[in-house]
Design a protein around this motif. Structure first.
Motif, PDB file in Angstrom:
ATOM      1  N   ALA A 189       2.453   5.713  -2.820  1.00 54.32           N
ATOM      2  CA  ALA A 189       3.431   5.764  -3.909  1.00 54.32           C
ATOM      3  C   ALA A 189       4.846   5.882  -3.369  1.00 54.32           C
ATOM      4  O   ALA A 189       5.787   5.280  -3.912  1.00 54.32           O
ATOM      5  CB  ALA A 189       3.118   6.928  -4.845  1.00 54.32           C
ATOM      6  N   GLU A 190       5.030   6.643  -2.298  1.00 51.86           N
ATOM      7  CA  GLU A 190       6.372   6.792  -1.732  1.00 51.86           C
ATOM      8  C   GLU A 190       6.813   5.496  -1.056  1.00 51.86           C
ATOM      9  O   GLU A 190       8.016   5.180  -1.034  1.00 51.86           O
ATOM     10  CB  GLU A 190       6.407   7.954  -0.747  1.00 51.86           C
ATOM     11  N   SER A 191       5.858   4.738  -0.524  1.00 53.09           N
ATOM     12  CA  SER A 191       6.198   3.427   0.029  1.00 53.09           C
ATOM     13  C   SER A 191       6.717   2.509  -1.073  1.00 53.09           C
ATOM     14  O   SER A 191       7.699   1.777  -0.885  1.00 53.09           O
ATOM     15  CB  SER A 191       4.973   2.805   0.701  1.00 53.09           C
ATOM     16  N   VAL A 192       6.057   2.541  -2.228  1.00 54.03           N
ATOM     17  CA  VAL A 192       6.519   1.747  -3.370  1.00 54.03           C
ATOM     18  C   VAL A 192       7.920   2.180  -3.785  1.00 54.03           C
ATOM     19  O   VAL A 192       8.812   1.355  -4.012  1.00 54.03           O
ATOM     20  CB  VAL A 192       5.539   1.881  -4.553  1.00 54.03           C
ATOM     21  N   SER A 193       8.147   3.492  -3.867  1.00 57.43           N
ATOM     22  CA  SER A 193       9.456   4.010  -4.259  1.00 57.43           C
ATOM     23  C   SER A 193      10.527   3.586  -3.262  1.00 57.43           C
ATOM     24  O   SER A 193      11.638   3.188  -3.647  1.00 57.43           O
ATOM     25  CB  SER A 193       9.408   5.535  -4.364  1.00 57.43           C
ATOM     26  N   TYR A 194      10.208   3.651  -1.979  1.00 59.01           N
ATOM     27  CA  TYR A 194      11.161   3.258  -0.937  1.00 59.01           C
ATOM     28  C   TYR A 194      11.547   1.793  -1.078  1.00 59.01           C
ATOM     29  O   TYR A 194      12.723   1.432  -1.013  1.00 59.01           O
ATOM     30  CB  TYR A 194      10.538   3.516   0.433  1.00 59.01           C
ATOM     31  N   ILE A 195      10.555   0.933  -1.303  1.00 61.51           N
ATOM     32  CA  ILE A 195      10.822  -0.493  -1.478  1.00 61.51           C
ATOM     33  C   ILE A 195      11.712  -0.725  -2.690  1.00 61.51           C
ATOM     34  O   ILE A 195      12.738  -1.406  -2.619  1.00 61.51           O
ATOM     35  CB  ILE A 195       9.505  -1.278  -1.619  1.00 61.51           C
ATOM     36  N   VAL A 196      11.326  -0.172  -3.833  1.00 55.46           N
ATOM     37  CA  VAL A 196      12.047  -0.420  -5.084  1.00 55.46           C
ATOM     38  C   VAL A 196      13.460   0.155  -5.022  1.00 55.46           C
ATOM     39  O   VAL A 196      14.435  -0.509  -5.404  1.00 55.46           O
ATOM     40  CB  VAL A 196      11.267   0.154  -6.278  1.00 55.46           C
ATOM     41  N   CYS A 197      13.588   1.389  -4.532  1.00 53.97           N
ATOM     42  CA  CYS A 197      14.917   2.018  -4.478  1.00 53.97           C
ATOM     43  C   CYS A 197      15.847   1.264  -3.538  1.00 53.97           C
ATOM     44  O   CYS A 197      16.982   0.920  -3.916  1.00 53.97           O
ATOM     45  CB  CYS A 197      14.788   3.468  -4.022  1.00 53.97           C
ATOM     46  N   THR A 198      15.403   1.009  -2.333  1.00 50.14           N
ATOM     47  CA  THR A 198      16.290   0.427  -1.338  1.00 50.14           C
ATOM     48  C   THR A 198      16.625  -1.012  -1.670  1.00 50.14           C
ATOM     49  O   THR A 198      17.761  -1.466  -1.438  1.00 50.14           O
ATOM     50  CB  THR A 198      15.660   0.532   0.063  1.00 50.14           C
ATOM     51  N   ARG A 199      15.695  -1.765  -2.226  1.00 46.03           N
ATOM     52  CA  ARG A 199      15.985  -3.147  -2.624  1.00 46.03           C
ATOM     53  C   ARG A 199      17.014  -3.200  -3.747  1.00 46.03           C
ATOM     54  O   ARG A 199      17.660  -4.232  -3.958  1.00 46.03           O
ATOM     55  CB  ARG A 199      14.693  -3.837  -3.083  1.00 46.03           C
TER      56      ARG A 199
END
Length: 278
Positions: A219-229
């Protein structure tokens, strides 16, 4: 949704799993973080398609369709250039090209045509809450301490597979807008990763039970992708650095589902900035 349906095809899943296995990429924490950073940079593609491009051509800097290169950057594809394949929502595959295989004007700094959206404000968050409500996900803000960001749970299971489940997402109202956005991305990540169970209406897969640490890392990987993109600063990078070391393996992470879920979160929140095709 057509692309998501395509990804659910068992044959496609088997082929993609074999592709990842044969490439022997992303086995270590260092390689995994490099993949996430690559997916973040190529935000004109859905996260899953960005991963496909990285598998086909590691080290790729930028890619776009022939139409995008011409219309957005005044560049043309060289004769005989080798195309790269991605999945296309309205057909089996589409062709895109590496910037090294194009000629024309210099690229703008940071490829500004694909730049991230930037900061989040209260109106933006209200818009996300409205979009979530249309998918039967209720936004609930609570007065909580700084150590608790949020959570998501099932309120009611659908009585028929084609009907929607109902969910409630809790968000700490005392956090600033960027932290709330990261929380939303993380909790939606849990949902679309199948951590709350299968949901045919939202195209959420059924997955075997995972340990708490595995669920949080996905879930944190998903958050990292979405936030940083999307230009939002979060603590995801430091979290991932603590949990994914250079010498650790990440075979317990389902890359397929992480990239798929990140794309679904972006689609739900209206954050996609996709390549145009002929």
């Amino acid at each position: 949704m057509q692309q998501m349906d395509l990804l659910e095809n068992e044959t496609a899943r088997a082929l993609l799993d074999q592709l990842l296995a044969d490439s022997r990429l992303y086995r270590t924490g260092k390689d995994y973080r490099a993949l996430l950073d690559f997916v973040i940079r190529l935000r004109n593609f859905a996260p899953f398609n960005a991963m496909l491009l990285q598998v086909q051509k590691p080290g790729l800097m930028y890619a776009a369709s022939r139409l995008d290169w011409l219309e957005r950057f005044n560049r043309t594809v060289k004769d005989g250039a080798r195309p790269l394949l991605i999945l296309w929502p309205f057909g089996p595959v589409a062709l895109v090209y590496d910037v090294a295989d194009t000629l024309g004007d210099p690229l703008p700094d940071g490829v500004s045509a694909f730049a991230a959206h930037g900061a989040v404000d209260s109106a933006t968050l209200a818009g996300y809450a409205s979009k979530m409500a249309k998918k039967h996900i209720v936004w609930n803000e609570v007065d909580a301490g700084d150590g608790k960001a949020g959570s998501i749970k099932v309120l009611a299971r659908a009585t028929e597979p084609e009907l929607p489940n109902s969910y409630q997402m809790t968000v700490n109202r005392n956090h600033d807008h960027n932290v709330k956005f990261a929380t939303v991305a993380h909790e939606l990540g849990h949902l679309f990763l199948g951590h709350l169970g299968k949901d045919k209406y939202l195209n959420v897969p059924e997955r075997p039970p995972l340990q708490h640490s595995q669920r949080e890392l996905e879930a944190e990987s998903v958050s990292y992708i979405v936030c940083t993109r999307n230009g939002v600063l979060s603590k995801s990078e430091s979290y991932l650095a603590d949990h994914v070391k250079d010498d650790t393996t990440v075979e317990q992470i389902d890359l397929y589902q992480v990239m798929r879920a990140a794309g679904q979160v972006e689609a739900l929140l209206g954050l996609t900035a996709q390549t145009k095709y002929e």
